[in-house]
Design an enzyme around this catalytic site. Structure first.
Site, PDB file in Angstrom:
ATOM      1  N   HIS A  14       0.878  -1.191   0.000  1.00  0.00           N
ATOM      2  CA  HIS A  14       0.000   0.000   0.000  1.00  0.00           C
ATOM      3  C   HIS A  14       0.906   1.229   0.000  1.00  0.00           C
ATOM      4  O   HIS A  14       1.474   1.587   1.021  1.00  0.00           O
ATOM      5  CB  HIS A  14      -0.907   0.003   1.240  1.00  0.00           C
ATOM      6  CG  HIS A  14      -1.843   1.177   1.305  1.00  0.00           C
ATOM      7  ND1 HIS A  14      -3.194   1.023   1.552  1.00  0.00           N
ATOM      8  CD2 HIS A  14      -1.649   2.506   1.175  1.00  0.00           C
ATOM      9  CE1 HIS A  14      -3.776   2.209   1.564  1.00  0.00           C
ATOM     10  NE2 HIS A  14      -2.855   3.137   1.346  1.00  0.00           N
ATOM     11  N   HIS A  16       1.576   5.325  -1.654  1.00  0.00           N
ATOM     12  CA  HIS A  16       1.210   6.514  -2.435  1.00  0.00           C
ATOM     13  C   HIS A  16       2.472   7.115  -3.031  1.00  0.00           C
ATOM     14  O   HIS A  16       3.385   7.491  -2.295  1.00  0.00           O
ATOM     15  CB  HIS A  16       0.534   7.566  -1.546  1.00  0.00           C
ATOM     16  CG  HIS A  16      -0.727   7.069  -0.913  1.00  0.00           C
ATOM     17  ND1 HIS A  16      -1.953   7.207  -1.518  1.00  0.00           N
ATOM     18  CD2 HIS A  16      -0.949   6.398   0.240  1.00  0.00           C
ATOM     19  CE1 HIS A  16      -2.894   6.659  -0.743  1.00  0.00           C
ATOM     20  NE2 HIS A  16      -2.302   6.154   0.330  1.00  0.00           N
ATOM     21  N   LYS A 100      -9.374  -0.359  -5.662  1.00  0.00           N
ATOM     22  CA  LYS A 100      -9.391   0.312  -4.362  1.00  0.00           C
ATOM     23  C   LYS A 100     -10.745   0.961  -4.115  1.00  0.00           C
ATOM     24  O   LYS A 100     -11.240   1.715  -4.938  1.00  0.00           O
ATOM     25  CB  LYS A 100      -8.290   1.375  -4.328  1.00  0.00           C
ATOM     26  CG  LYS A 100      -8.224   2.183  -3.040  1.00  0.00           C
ATOM     27  CD  LYS A 100      -7.706   1.373  -1.870  1.00  0.00           C
ATOM     28  CE  LYS A 100      -7.872   2.101  -0.552  1.00  0.00           C
ATOM     29  NZ  LYS A 100      -6.648   2.662  -0.032  1.00  0.00           N
ATOM     30  N   HIS A 137     -10.485   1.037   2.049  1.00  0.00           N
ATOM     31  CA  HIS A 137     -10.238   2.028   3.106  1.00  0.00           C
ATOM     32  C   HIS A 137     -11.431   1.918   4.054  1.00  0.00           C
ATOM     33  O   HIS A 137     -12.517   2.382   3.737  1.00  0.00           O
ATOM     34  CB  HIS A 137     -10.117   3.435   2.527  1.00  0.00           C
ATOM     35  CG  HIS A 137      -9.793   4.457   3.577  1.00  0.00           C
ATOM     36  ND1 HIS A 137      -8.583   5.107   3.648  1.00  0.00           N
ATOM     37  CD2 HIS A 137     -10.513   4.907   4.635  1.00  0.00           C
ATOM     38  CE1 HIS A 137      -8.579   5.921   4.695  1.00  0.00           C
ATOM     39  NE2 HIS A 137      -9.745   5.819   5.311  1.00  0.00           N
ATOM     40  N   HIS A 175      -4.588  -0.746   5.936  1.00  0.00           N
ATOM     41  CA  HIS A 175      -4.102   0.015   7.098  1.00  0.00           C
ATOM     42  C   HIS A 175      -5.015  -0.090   8.328  1.00  0.00           C
ATOM     43  O   HIS A 175      -5.550   0.908   8.798  1.00  0.00           O
ATOM     44  CB  HIS A 175      -3.817   1.479   6.756  1.00  0.00           C
ATOM     45  CG  HIS A 175      -4.838   2.162   5.879  1.00  0.00           C
ATOM     46  ND1 HIS A 175      -6.173   2.125   6.125  1.00  0.00           N
ATOM     47  CD2 HIS A 175      -4.679   2.907   4.759  1.00  0.00           C
ATOM     48  CE1 HIS A 175      -6.792   2.818   5.190  1.00  0.00           C
ATOM     49  NE2 HIS A 175      -5.914   3.291   4.348  1.00  0.00           N
ATOM     50  N   ASP A 248       1.491   2.527   3.530  1.00  0.00           N
ATOM     51  CA  ASP A 248       0.654   3.727   3.390  1.00  0.00           C
ATOM     52  C   ASP A 248       1.530   4.978   3.433  1.00  0.00           C
ATOM     53  O   ASP A 248       1.078   6.041   3.862  1.00  0.00           O
ATOM     54  CB  ASP A 248      -0.440   3.770   4.456  1.00  0.00           C
ATOM     55  CG  ASP A 248      -1.533   4.785   4.127  1.00  0.00           C
ATOM     56  OD1 ASP A 248      -1.615   5.204   2.965  1.00  0.00           O
ATOM     57  OD2 ASP A 248      -2.278   5.166   5.050  1.00  0.00           O
TER      58      ASP A 248
HETATM   59  C1  NCD Z   1      -3.486   8.981   2.230  1.00  0.00           C
HETATM   60  C2  NCD Z   1      -3.051  10.023   1.206  1.00  0.00           C
HETATM   61  O1  NCD Z   1      -2.499  11.030   1.605  1.00  0.00           O
HETATM   62  O2  NCD Z   1      -3.264   9.793   0.006  1.00  0.00           O
HETATM   63  N1  NCD Z   1      -3.465   9.587   3.519  1.00  0.00           N
HETATM   64  C3  NCD Z   1      -3.367   8.954   4.701  1.00  0.00           C
HETATM   65  O3  NCD Z   1      -3.456   9.598   5.731  1.00  0.00           O
HETATM   66  N2  NCD Z   1      -3.161   7.655   4.773  1.00  0.00           N
HETATM   67  C4  NCD Z   1      -4.814   8.433   1.861  1.00  0.00           C
HETATM   68  C5  NCD Z   1      -5.175   7.188   2.614  1.00  0.00           C
HETATM   69  O4  NCD Z   1      -4.597   6.121   2.411  1.00  0.00           O
HETATM   70  O5  NCD Z   1      -6.073   7.278   3.459  1.00  0.00           O
HETATM   71 ZN    ZN Z   2      -3.211   5.073   1.764  1.00  0.00          ZN
END
Ligand code: NCD
Ligand code: ZN
Length: 346
Positions: A14, A16, A100, A137, A175, A248
């Site tokens: 996971h 970003h 997702k 999520h 998460h 995450d």
């Molecule tokens: C994530 C993001 O910034 O894209 N933020 C987070 O707090 N984890 C989005 C997510 O996974 O909820």
């Molecule tokens: Zn995330």
């Protein structure tokens, strides 16, 4: 004598990466240690179709540092207009490894997410048929529900009904942050798994709020009470196949974190492996680090295990940058609050 451990090169299930300047700046932080990652689709606009995912994958590959060996595992952002045939084709071609689900409004860039689950029934049916996992999520967004209860309420009121209505659908609870999440993950068969982040093994809600507000510890789902952190540590280090790493790692430039309405997300790509080795050592579970980071996730997603290896050695206090500089601005690296001693060998 220095302590050393060698594991298969880890997968981050996971992650970003964003796009443009931030992608360019943060990608090396992941590729330095990780072989593959499940790439979150919450760009602006989101990665909705197979064509979007193919184009995003190309941008990631173009941003790879010289010599990096890294495979982005792409995902699609589920909307009420998602076309089941497009999803199935994206899966069949090998491009897309998961879909997702963001409840609309749950987190960063989730306004295009799902409001009415009846409207995604056909996609979910198709995914169950072809074995394509749904990454969820798991937080309700109803204003009446306290932010610290949103995961537990989601499990009872959305996740359990959704799984009953879609038997055979493979689900990843993304998460998880609560003992309820750990227990629910354990209640499922091999069609149910849960990712656990790096930071939720380290911080509880006091870290965010005591002694001044700490925006770099704010993420969603928000960290909960200490008893929940302890349940997550137990789950992550248990060796159980249903639990695996999804960092995450969610970069936001400092200007957007240190703000009157700061963005949610902790950036942990840089120091996840030293932090995990620290936690697993503390828990007397170093022999299970590989299961958590390199075996269990690949097993759930039906991927071949990674062949390359990563060695971690315990030594002097590690010196890492506080921030990663990108052309969009600096991104602060998650501070575990203690010295790290596990070095990833080059
Ligand atoms: C994530 C993001 O910034 O894209 N933020 C987070 O707090 N984890 C989005 C997510 O996974 O909820
Ligand atoms: Zn995330």
């Amino acid at each position: 004598m220095s302590l050393s451990i060698t594991i298969r090169r880890p997968d981050d299930m996971h992650l970003h990466l964003r796009d443009g300047a931030v992608l360019q700046g943060v990608l090396p932080e992941t590729t330095r240690h990780f072989a593959r990652a499940i790439i979150m689709p919450n760009l602006v606009p989101p990665v909705v179709t197979a064509a979007d995912a193919a184009a995003y994958r190309d941008r990631i590959m173009a941003a790879l540092p010289e010599g990096a060996v890294f495979e982005p595992l792409m995902t699609l952002y589920l909307t009420e207009d998602t076309d089941p045939a497009d999803v199935a084709a994206a899966h069949a071609s090998g491009l897309v490894k998961a879909v997702k689900l963001y409840p609309a409004g749950a987190t960063t860039n989730s306004h295009g997410g799902v409001r009415d689950f009846a409207r995604v029934r056909a996609v979910l049916d198709r995914m169950a048929e072809i074995g394509l996992p749904l990454c969820i999520h798991g937080e309700v967004t109803t204003p009446e529900v306290d932010i610290f209860d949103r995961e537990a309420v989601f499990i009872d009121t959305v996740l359990e009904p959704l799984r009953r209505a879609n038997p055979g659908l493979r689900v990843v609870m993304e998460h998880i942050t609560t003992a309820e999440g750990v227990a629910y993950a354990r209640s499922g068969g091999d069609d149910l798994a849960a990712t656990i982040t790096t930071h939720h093994l380290i911080i509880n809600r006091n870290h965010i709020l005591v002694g001044g507000i700490k925006p770099h510890y704010y993420c969603l789902p928000v960290a909960k009470r200490e008893e929940h952190r302890l349940a997550l540590r137990q789950a992550a280090t248990s060796g159980e196949a249903r639990f695996f790493l999804g960092t995450d790692s969610a970069p936001h430039v400092d200007a957007l974190k240190e703000h009157a309405c700061g963005c949610a997300g902790c950036f942990t790509a840089t120091n996840t492996m030293p932090i995990l080795a620290h936690v697993f050592e503390e828990m007397g579970a170093l022999d299970r680090l590989e299961a958590f980071c390199a075996l269990n996730g690949a097993g759930f997603y039906g991927l071949p295990l990674t062949e390359a290896r990563l060695t971690l050695t315990r030594g002097a206090a590690l010196e890492l940058p506080d921030k990663i500089l990108t052309e969009a601005g600096p991104v602060t690296v998650f501070d575990p609050g203690f010295a790290l001693h596990w070095h990833v060998d080059a």
